[in-house]
Design a protein around this motif. Sequence first.
Motif, PDB file in Angstrom:
ATOM      1  N   THR A  40      44.654  36.122  31.339  1.00 13.74           N
ATOM      2  CA  THR A  40      43.413  35.951  31.343  1.00 13.74           C
ATOM      3  C   THR A  40      42.851  36.275  32.589  1.00 13.74           C
ATOM      4  N   ARG A  41      41.398  36.468  32.691  1.00 15.34           N
ATOM      5  CA  ARG A  41      40.907  36.777  34.119  1.00 15.34           C
ATOM      6  C   ARG A  41      41.013  35.733  34.945  1.00 15.34           C
ATOM      7  N   LEU A  42      41.335  34.571  34.434  1.00 18.95           N
ATOM      8  CA  LEU A  42      41.326  33.154  35.639  1.00 18.95           C
ATOM      9  C   LEU A  42      42.782  32.940  35.963  1.00 18.95           C
ATOM     10  N   GLU A  43      43.666  34.136  35.498  1.00 15.76           N
ATOM     11  CA  GLU A  43      44.975  33.875  36.217  1.00 15.76           C
ATOM     12  C   GLU A  43      45.450  34.658  36.977  1.00 15.76           C
ATOM     13  N   ASN A  44      44.809  35.858  37.518  1.00 14.21           N
ATOM     14  CA  ASN A  44      45.312  36.810  38.293  1.00 14.21           C
ATOM     15  C   ASN A  44      45.622  36.235  39.580  1.00 14.21           C
ATOM     16  N   VAL A  45      46.949  36.756  40.036  1.00  9.97           N
ATOM     17  CA  VAL A  45      47.415  35.884  41.470  1.00  9.97           C
ATOM     18  C   VAL A  45      46.343  36.398  42.403  1.00  9.97           C
ATOM     19  N   ILE A  46      45.809  37.766  42.370  1.00 11.31           N
ATOM     20  CA  ILE A  46      44.796  38.159  43.508  1.00 11.31           C
ATOM     21  C   ILE A  46      43.441  37.943  42.923  1.00 11.31           C
ATOM     22  N   ASN A  47      43.013  36.776  42.659  1.00  6.24           N
ATOM     23  CA  ASN A  47      41.950  36.678  41.794  1.00  6.24           C
ATOM     24  C   ASN A  47      40.584  37.376  41.979  1.00  6.24           C
ATOM     25  N   HIS A  48      40.323  37.435  43.304  1.00  5.38           N
ATOM     26  CA  HIS A  48      39.066  37.877  43.837  1.00  5.38           C
ATOM     27  C   HIS A  48      38.908  39.420  44.585  1.00  5.38           C
ATOM     28  N   GLY A  49      40.180  39.989  44.223  1.00  9.52           N
ATOM     29  CA  GLY A  49      40.344  41.250  44.815  1.00  9.52           C
ATOM     30  C   GLY A  49      39.207  42.162  44.636  1.00  9.52           C
ATOM     31  N   TYR A  50      38.479  41.958  43.304  1.00 11.73           N
ATOM     32  CA  TYR A  50      37.393  43.020  43.148  1.00 11.73           C
ATOM     33  C   TYR A  50      36.379  42.987  43.944  1.00 11.73           C
ATOM     34  N   LEU A  51      36.095  41.657  44.675  1.00  9.46           N
ATOM     35  CA  LEU A  51      34.902  41.614  45.452  1.00  9.46           C
ATOM     36  C   LEU A  51      34.867  42.652  46.832  1.00  9.46           C
ATOM     37  N   ALA A  52      36.259  43.093  46.965  1.00 11.45           N
ATOM     38  CA  ALA A  52      36.344  44.146  48.073  1.00 11.45           C
ATOM     39  C   ALA A  52      35.435  45.205  47.989  1.00 11.45           C
ATOM     40  N   VAL A  53      34.943  45.671  46.572  1.00 15.18           N
ATOM     41  CA  VAL A  53      33.901  46.472  46.381  1.00 15.18           C
ATOM     42  C   VAL A  53      32.637  46.227  46.865  1.00 15.18           C
ATOM     43  N   PHE A 243      39.924  41.599  65.136  1.00 17.22           N
ATOM     44  CA  PHE A 243      40.626  42.288  63.927  1.00 17.22           C
ATOM     45  C   PHE A 243      41.519  41.309  63.377  1.00 17.22           C
ATOM     46  N   LEU A 244      42.390  40.402  64.115  1.00 14.08           N
ATOM     47  CA  LEU A 244      43.067  39.556  63.462  1.00 14.08           C
ATOM     48  C   LEU A 244      42.466  38.513  62.602  1.00 14.08           C
ATOM     49  N   TRP A 245      41.470  37.742  63.127  1.00  9.30           N
ATOM     50  CA  TRP A 245      40.585  36.758  62.498  1.00  9.30           C
ATOM     51  C   TRP A 245      39.891  37.197  61.694  1.00  9.30           C
ATOM     52  N   CYS A 246      39.141  38.589  61.449  1.00  4.80           N
ATOM     53  CA  CYS A 246      38.320  39.041  60.391  1.00  4.80           C
ATOM     54  C   CYS A 246      39.499  39.479  59.138  1.00  4.80           C
ATOM     55  N   SER A 247      40.715  40.020  59.554  1.00  4.57           N
ATOM     56  CA  SER A 247      41.348  40.407  58.490  1.00  4.57           C
ATOM     57  C   SER A 247      41.998  39.251  57.659  1.00  4.57           C
ATOM     58  N   PHE A 248      41.923  38.095  58.507  1.00  4.75           N
ATOM     59  CA  PHE A 248      42.585  36.986  57.822  1.00  4.75           C
ATOM     60  C   PHE A 248      41.408  36.129  56.942  1.00  4.75           C
ATOM     61  N   LEU A 249      40.063  36.439  57.346  1.00  2.00           N
ATOM     62  CA  LEU A 249      39.103  36.218  56.464  1.00  2.00           C
ATOM     63  C   LEU A 249      39.026  37.141  55.273  1.00  2.00           C
ATOM     64  N   VAL A 250      38.955  38.229  55.481  1.00  7.90           N
ATOM     65  CA  VAL A 250      38.694  39.153  54.545  1.00  7.90           C
ATOM     66  C   VAL A 250      40.019  38.605  53.166  1.00  7.90           C
ATOM     67  N   ALA A 251      41.103  38.476  53.677  1.00 11.33           N
ATOM     68  CA  ALA A 251      42.363  38.280  52.790  1.00 11.33           C
ATOM     69  C   ALA A 251      41.976  36.789  52.239  1.00 11.33           C
ATOM     70  N   ALA A 252      41.532  35.907  53.117  1.00 11.77           N
ATOM     71  CA  ALA A 252      41.143  34.681  52.366  1.00 11.77           C
ATOM     72  C   ALA A 252      40.222  34.584  51.117  1.00 11.77           C
ATOM     73  N   VAL A 253      39.444  35.253  51.447  1.00 17.40           N
ATOM     74  CA  VAL A 253      38.202  35.513  50.492  1.00 17.40           C
ATOM     75  C   VAL A 253      38.531  36.254  49.177  1.00 17.40           C
ATOM     76  N   LEU A 254      39.483  37.329  49.315  1.00 21.09           N
ATOM     77  CA  LEU A 254      40.047  38.075  48.145  1.00 21.09           C
ATOM     78  C   LEU A 254      41.099  37.515  47.614  1.00 21.09           C
ATOM     79  N   LEU A 255      42.050  36.631  48.144  1.00 19.91           N
ATOM     80  CA  LEU A 255      43.106  36.041  47.642  1.00 19.91           C
ATOM     81  C   LEU A 255      42.811  34.717  46.869  1.00 19.91           C
ATOM     82  N   MET A 256      41.562  34.184  47.257  1.00 19.07           N
ATOM     83  CA  MET A 256      41.079  32.848  46.745  1.00 19.07           C
ATOM     84  C   MET A 256      41.425  32.728  45.091  1.00 19.07           C
ATOM     85  N   PRO A 257      42.190  31.643  44.620  1.00 14.71           N
ATOM     86  CA  PRO A 257      42.418  31.509  43.264  1.00 14.71           C
ATOM     87  C   PRO A 257      40.830  31.284  42.618  1.00 14.71           C
TER      88      PRO A 257
END
Length: 372
Positions: A40-53, A243-257
């Motif tokens: 289901t849409r609730l179970e994707n391991v990379i759940n918020h990846g679509y927010l990259a758009v 770059f390091l900190w912002c990359s971490f923030l981007v990944a944290a947002v998009l990988l959030m369950p």
Amino acid sequence: MNNNNTTLPTKPHYQTLDGLRGIAAIIVLCFHLTEPLAATRLENVINHGYLAVDFFFLLSGYVIGYAYDDRWDKLTVGAFLRRRFERLQPLVVLGMTLGAIGFYYTDSPIWPLIHTVPLWKLLVVMLIGWTLLPVPLSMDIRGWFEMHPLNSVGWSLFFEYIANILYALGLRKLSNRALAVFVALAGAVLLHFAVTNPNGDVTGGWTLNAEHMRVGITRTIFPYFAGLLLSRVARPVRISNAFLWCSFLVAAVLLMPRIGGTDRLWLNGLYEAFCIIIVFPAIVYLGAGGVARSPAEAKICKFLGDLSYPLYMTHYVLVYFYVAWVSRHKGITLSEAFPAALLTFSGAIVLAYISLKFYDEPTSAWLRKKLK
């Protein structure tokens, strides 16, 4: 005013923002590789990846404001749109063409229409796809109800063009105060949509119907013009290790369950609205102040930035094959699918690099000469 406006010198790039665009594009690729494995849409391991758009839209607005806002005394609307065409369209054409070449080879249980599609119809859809105009549902040759059935990600470029046109035709003339009011209203609309959407998220925008058009416009207008406003009113400050900190923030947002589960879908919508309205502008602001700490970091940011758009526009051509393979192995787990996912991931990176060096860069250079 003459057509020599297209020869305006290019301004220096924001190195960190270029790198972040690449990080987000890679996460989009990973999202599309894990998506078909989720029940289901609730179970994707990379759940918020679509927010990259949505992050891409905000980056685009920021960069457009930085690159063009102070040049309209020397720039026509036509020249601006030509420059955007030169930048965006070559990879649109390539993505649609590659999607057409691979189309019949992705026949699978989830796309039963494919083997029934005559060649002439495929070619018509490809030619329409080259223009980025959406195809009606009657021309849906894959069965996913998409406006660009040969390259799924084309929908976001369609809305990016709309934002560029709105900017060029009039919204660029708004004062900072008027633009702030416009952005605030767009943010309120986005927030309302996110928390009331029955899906509990902001996904959508890829189908040519009223519902998805509303979603696409809602997802585009706020971040694009918030980025424009940010480029006008916020002076970047130097940030150490940006770059390091912002990359971490981007990944944290998009990988959030997924947040809230099925009982409180609005919580996930609230999270996504918070990310788009607050977190993404903060990341772009911090990233704009970042400077590469070493030549190696500068090269990494440039490589990621150069690769980001080709990767975004060509990766789904390979994902179609991967999704078809997953559909023929129902119940396959992430660990079992990992070799195929890794192969697709690697192939997408290689395809993007080849597309960049042997197609996009020379084609864009040729267009710049021809459209002067």
